[in-house]
Design an enzyme around this catalytic site. Structure first.
Site, PDB file in Angstrom:
ATOM      1  N   GLU A  21       0.844  -1.199   0.000  1.00 34.93           N
ATOM      2  CA  GLU A  21       0.000   0.000   0.000  1.00 34.93           C
ATOM      3  C   GLU A  21       0.877   1.246   0.000  1.00 34.93           C
ATOM      4  O   GLU A  21       1.902   1.311   0.677  1.00 34.93           O
ATOM      5  CB  GLU A  21      -0.913   0.031   1.226  1.00 34.93           C
ATOM      6  CG  GLU A  21      -1.775   1.302   1.277  1.00 34.93           C
ATOM      7  CD  GLU A  21      -2.802   1.292   2.386  1.00 34.93           C
ATOM      8  OE1 GLU A  21      -3.713   0.452   2.307  1.00 34.93           O
ATOM      9  OE2 GLU A  21      -2.677   2.103   3.321  1.00 34.93           O
ATOM     10  N   TYR A  22       0.441   2.258  -0.769  1.00 33.40           N
ATOM     11  CA  TYR A  22       1.128   3.544  -0.841  1.00 33.40           C
ATOM     12  C   TYR A  22       0.125   4.664  -0.587  1.00 33.40           C
ATOM     13  O   TYR A  22      -1.087   4.459  -0.680  1.00 33.40           O
ATOM     14  CB  TYR A  22       1.767   3.734  -2.216  1.00 33.40           C
ATOM     15  CG  TYR A  22       2.720   2.633  -2.607  1.00 33.40           C
ATOM     16  CD1 TYR A  22       4.036   2.629  -2.160  1.00 33.40           C
ATOM     17  CD2 TYR A  22       2.306   1.580  -3.432  1.00 33.40           C
ATOM     18  CE1 TYR A  22       4.916   1.612  -2.519  1.00 33.40           C
ATOM     19  CE2 TYR A  22       3.177   0.563  -3.792  1.00 33.40           C
ATOM     20  CZ  TYR A  22       4.482   0.583  -3.334  1.00 33.40           C
ATOM     21  OH  TYR A  22       5.340  -0.422  -3.688  1.00 33.40           O
ATOM     22  N   PRO A  24      -0.577   9.093  -1.438  1.00 34.88           N
ATOM     23  CA  PRO A  24      -0.153  10.191  -2.307  1.00 34.88           C
ATOM     24  C   PRO A  24       0.800  11.143  -1.586  1.00 34.88           C
ATOM     25  O   PRO A  24       0.459  11.665  -0.527  1.00 34.88           O
ATOM     26  CB  PRO A  24      -1.474  10.903  -2.656  1.00 34.88           C
ATOM     27  CG  PRO A  24      -2.537   9.891  -2.395  1.00 34.88           C
ATOM     28  CD  PRO A  24      -2.037   9.082  -1.238  1.00 34.88           C
ATOM     29  N   LYS A  26       3.005  14.652  -0.850  1.00 32.20           N
ATOM     30  CA  LYS A  26       2.543  16.038  -0.815  1.00 32.20           C
ATOM     31  C   LYS A  26       3.252  16.919  -1.835  1.00 32.20           C
ATOM     32  O   LYS A  26       2.798  18.031  -2.107  1.00 32.20           O
ATOM     33  CB  LYS A  26       2.742  16.613   0.585  1.00 32.20           C
ATOM     34  CG  LYS A  26       1.874  15.944   1.649  1.00 32.20           C
ATOM     35  CD  LYS A  26       2.110  16.565   3.022  1.00 32.20           C
ATOM     36  CE  LYS A  26       1.232  15.891   4.078  1.00 32.20           C
ATOM     37  NZ  LYS A  26       1.454  16.460   5.439  1.00 32.20           N
ATOM     38  N   TRP A  53      -6.796   7.236  -0.527  1.00 30.22           N
ATOM     39  CA  TRP A  53      -7.592   8.368  -0.995  1.00 30.22           C
ATOM     40  C   TRP A  53      -7.199   9.664  -0.308  1.00 30.22           C
ATOM     41  O   TRP A  53      -7.442  10.737  -0.809  1.00 30.22           O
ATOM     42  CB  TRP A  53      -9.065   8.060  -0.770  1.00 30.22           C
ATOM     43  CG  TRP A  53     -10.032   8.985  -1.444  1.00 30.22           C
ATOM     44  CD1 TRP A  53     -10.832   9.925  -0.851  1.00 30.22           C
ATOM     45  CD2 TRP A  53     -10.318   9.063  -2.849  1.00 30.22           C
ATOM     46  NE1 TRP A  53     -11.601  10.565  -1.789  1.00 30.22           N
ATOM     47  CE2 TRP A  53     -11.304  10.052  -3.041  1.00 30.22           C
ATOM     48  CE3 TRP A  53      -9.836   8.379  -3.965  1.00 30.22           C
ATOM     49  CZ2 TRP A  53     -11.818  10.385  -4.287  1.00 30.22           C
ATOM     50  CZ3 TRP A  53     -10.350   8.703  -5.211  1.00 30.22           C
ATOM     51  CH2 TRP A  53     -11.323   9.694  -5.361  1.00 30.22           C
ATOM     52  N   GLY A 112     -14.273   6.530   5.224  1.00 34.26           N
ATOM     53  CA  GLY A 112     -13.314   7.625   5.220  1.00 34.26           C
ATOM     54  C   GLY A 112     -13.223   8.326   6.559  1.00 34.26           C
ATOM     55  O   GLY A 112     -14.089   8.178   7.432  1.00 34.26           O
ATOM     56  N   PRO A 158     -12.156   2.087  15.182  1.00 32.95           N
ATOM     57  CA  PRO A 158     -11.755   3.031  16.238  1.00 32.95           C
ATOM     58  C   PRO A 158     -12.919   3.799  16.848  1.00 32.95           C
ATOM     59  O   PRO A 158     -12.896   4.109  18.044  1.00 32.95           O
ATOM     60  CB  PRO A 158     -10.787   3.968  15.506  1.00 32.95           C
ATOM     61  CG  PRO A 158     -10.200   3.122  14.422  1.00 32.95           C
ATOM     62  CD  PRO A 158     -11.304   2.209  13.980  1.00 32.95           C
ATOM     63  N   GLN A 193      -7.205  -3.562   9.155  1.00 28.77           N
ATOM     64  CA  GLN A 193      -6.407  -2.468   9.683  1.00 28.77           C
ATOM     65  C   GLN A 193      -5.187  -3.062  10.391  1.00 28.77           C
ATOM     66  O   GLN A 193      -5.153  -4.235  10.736  1.00 28.77           O
ATOM     67  CB  GLN A 193      -7.229  -1.637  10.660  1.00 28.77           C
ATOM     68  CG  GLN A 193      -6.508  -0.399  11.174  1.00 28.77           C
ATOM     69  CD  GLN A 193      -7.452   0.543  11.889  1.00 28.77           C
ATOM     70  OE1 GLN A 193      -7.977   1.468  11.295  1.00 28.77           O
ATOM     71  NE2 GLN A 193      -7.686   0.293  13.165  1.00 28.77           N
TER      72      GLN A 193
END
EC number: 1.5.1.54
Length: 594
Positions: A21-22, A24, A26, A53, A112, A158, A193
């Site tokens: 997993e990556y 984005p 800045k 996302w 999200g 959470p 998670q």
């Protein structure tokens, strides 16, 4: 291809697979660095990779751009996160339509995080309140096209954890019931998670099975890279930290290298325990870093640093529209991303044989083919922006690259010499010294095992073959000498052309010559690279343009080096040379007396 199908295929074969997993970055520089890192990591064969996302929906456009590049340029099966945060249904459909048109089939559907500046999730007007709504919408509108993954929470979401003791039994049970609703609505895969107590994860899997969740459950493993980041992430996710981990980290928390080493050790032991239960899929949260994730996989024996397997000589595409593609012209061997960009939108891609290349049209040259990541641009500046005072200086640059003294080339998107090139590097140095400036080559191979570390591809159990190949620039004088010498070597075929299109050849204009092929158990002959006369005339424009847009541009306007490079660009020929005798031939013999 859907990730769930890839996981099912691996399970049927008894293979253990992994994914990365990556997120984005800045900055533009961070983005360039990410793609360079991703290229290196994808070479190890992950089952898929996913891109997040962004908190509060902050990176929607960038995520779409990155996902497209991952699927179509990096050529890795890509899963894109999609959240409900700040996303009315119109925006969600825009995103889904975009990735569908880009050949992406996999989505991780999430509610999200709360929008920026807010503590709780807020449903946007015209949007969805939860991941379940999103899963239902995707299935209702797009049918079975997308593979849908959802998040699982071994310790409960959470939001359901209200104390340091963790979620109450009721909250945990409700969270499991909600997960089953998402699966029943159409999700076909669960990724969890992060967690650090393996027993909690294994209990979670068992609890899911007890309530009728049967789809694969993939453990999300986050290596510990630094102490403060570890505390921040576990605090945000309300993740339980076993006492033994706290005790191990306390004395080394200020030693970043020691923390990383422990993180690799811990991740390895966690994965061993999970794999021992029969689970065959691992998902690694990389935090855009490679060493820890790869270190864990090496410890597990899932990858080898020195042995990267290839299913074809070039990285196969993952775009749903070109997954059957298995034949390409050899000319773009060192510029695969350029080839992909120039062949986007073809109605069909060659499968089994090259066929008639005059049917599909190559895309026009644009600035895209000559843009490069900042890191690569910096390396080219360091290695190639050396004053050019003569043709001999040009020869020396090419010689230095063939000797491994340089790690970049304006004519290559790849790093340094490829393993098979090193087999013939001494011969390459000699002909470059004579003014035959090589940009592409392969040695002759006659029945080498397909798992060879230097020339192998296609997996174990097969044998690979190659005709010796050279591609180079040279002066008209050198070309005339070579053509004359080649008459004594009937197995040599050539095509030569200059920037203006003047050409010489001893093969028909529509000739297609297979120069790489493989023989594998239970399969037809596979021939993944060819020399195609028509495509060579397309490639030559790009190859000549690199003299100015790839090399001369490294010097200031008006610099005398530019003038010399310009003269070479305008006067030299680009030559494709094949020795069709892959058993007893000697491609370099024709150069010996020149």
């Amino acid at each position: 291809m859907k990730v769930i199908e890839k996981i099912q295929e691996a399970a049927a074969d008894g293979r253990t697979v992994f994914s990365f997993e990556y997120f984005p970055p800045k900055t533009e520089e961070g983005l360039d660095n990410l793609f360079e890192r991703m290229d290196r990591m994808v070479a190890h064969g992950p089952n898929f990779c996913d891109i997040t996302w962004g908190a509060g929906g902050s990176t929607a456009d960038l995520t779409l751009e990155i996902a497209n590049r991952m699927q179509n340029m990096v050529c890795v099966e890509t899963m894109m996160h999609l959240t409900c945060t700040n996303m009315p249904v119109e925006k969600i459909d825009d995103a889904l339509t975009t990735i569908k048109s880009n050949g992406i089939q996999n989505v991780l559907a999430l509610r999200g995080d709360p929008p920026h500046g807010q503590d709780k999730f807020v449903q946007v007007a015209g949007g969805f309140a939860c991941a379940l709504d999103l899963v239902q919408h995707i299935r209702a509108k797009y049918g079975d096209y997308f593979g849908i993954t959802v998040a699982g929470y071994p310790e409960a979401h959470p939001d359901a954890i209200q104390s340091t003791e963790g979620a109450t039994p009721e909250a945990y049970s409700n969270d499991l019931a909600y997960l089953k609703q998402k699966v029943d609505a159409g999700a076909d895969l669960i990724i969890t998670q992060l967690f650090y107590d393996t027993d909690i994860f294994l209990k979670f899997v068992n609890d899911c099975r007890q309530i009728g969740i049967t789809c694969p459950i993939v453990p999300g493993i986050m290596p510990i890279n630094n102490y403060k980041g570890f505390l921040r992430m576990t605090g945000f996710c309300k993740t339980k930290i076993p006492a033994e981990i706290t005790a191990a980290l306390e004395p080394i928390k200020d030693n970043e290298e020691a923390v990383k080493a422990y993180g690799i050790h811990l991740g390895t032991e966690m994965c061993k325990k999970i794999l021992a239960t029969g689970i065959k899929t691992l998902h690694l949260y990389t935090l855009n870093m490679e060493k820890s994730a790869l270190g864990i996989l090496m410890n597990l024996g899932l990858i080898e640093e020195s042995k990267i397997s290839r299913s074809l000589p070039w990285r196969p595409p993952t775009n749903v529209f070109r997954v059957k593609e298995d034949v390409r012209p050899i000319f773009w061997a060192n510029r695969p991303k350029s080839y992909i960009s120039r062949t986007l939108g073809w109605d069909q891609y060659p499968h089994g044989r090259w066929g008639d290349s005059r049917n599909p049209s190559y895309g026009a040259l644009t600035d895209y083919q000559f843009t490069r990541p900042r890191g690569r641009g910096k390396k080219l500046q360091e290695e190639w922006a050396v004053p050019v005072k003569s043709v001999e200086d040009i020869n020396e640059r090419f010689m230095n690259f063939c000797q491994g003294k340089l790690t970049s080339s304006p004519w290559s998107e790849l790093d340094g010499l490829q393993p098979e090139t090193k087999i013939i590097d001494d011969q390459l140095v000699k002909i470059n010294q004579k003014g035959f400036l090589t940009i592409n080559s392969q040695p002759a191979v006659n029945g080498e095992r397909s798992d060879s570390t230097s020339v192998g591809w296609g997996g174990p159990g097969g044998y690979v073959y190659q005709k010796a190949y050279l591609e180079f620039f040279c002066s008209k004088e050198k070309l005339d000498q070579l053509i004359e010498k080649s008459k004594a070597f009937p197995s040599l075929t050539y095509i030569a052309v200059n920037k203006d299109g003047e050409s010489f050849s001893n093969i028909p204009t529509n000739a297609v010559n297979a120069v790489t092929w493989g023989v594998f158990p239970g399969k037809e002959i596979v021939q993944p690279t060819v020399v195609d006369s028509a495509s060579f005339m397309v490639w030559k424009d790009e190859a000549f343009e690199i003299w100015s847009k790839g090399w001369a541009c490294l010097f200031p306007e008006g610099d005398s080096s530019r003038e010399i490079l310009d003269k070479v660009q305008k006067s030299y020929f680009l030559v494709s040379l094949v020795d069709n005798d892959y058993i007893n031939g000697d491609l370099f013999a024709a150069f010996k007396e020149i």
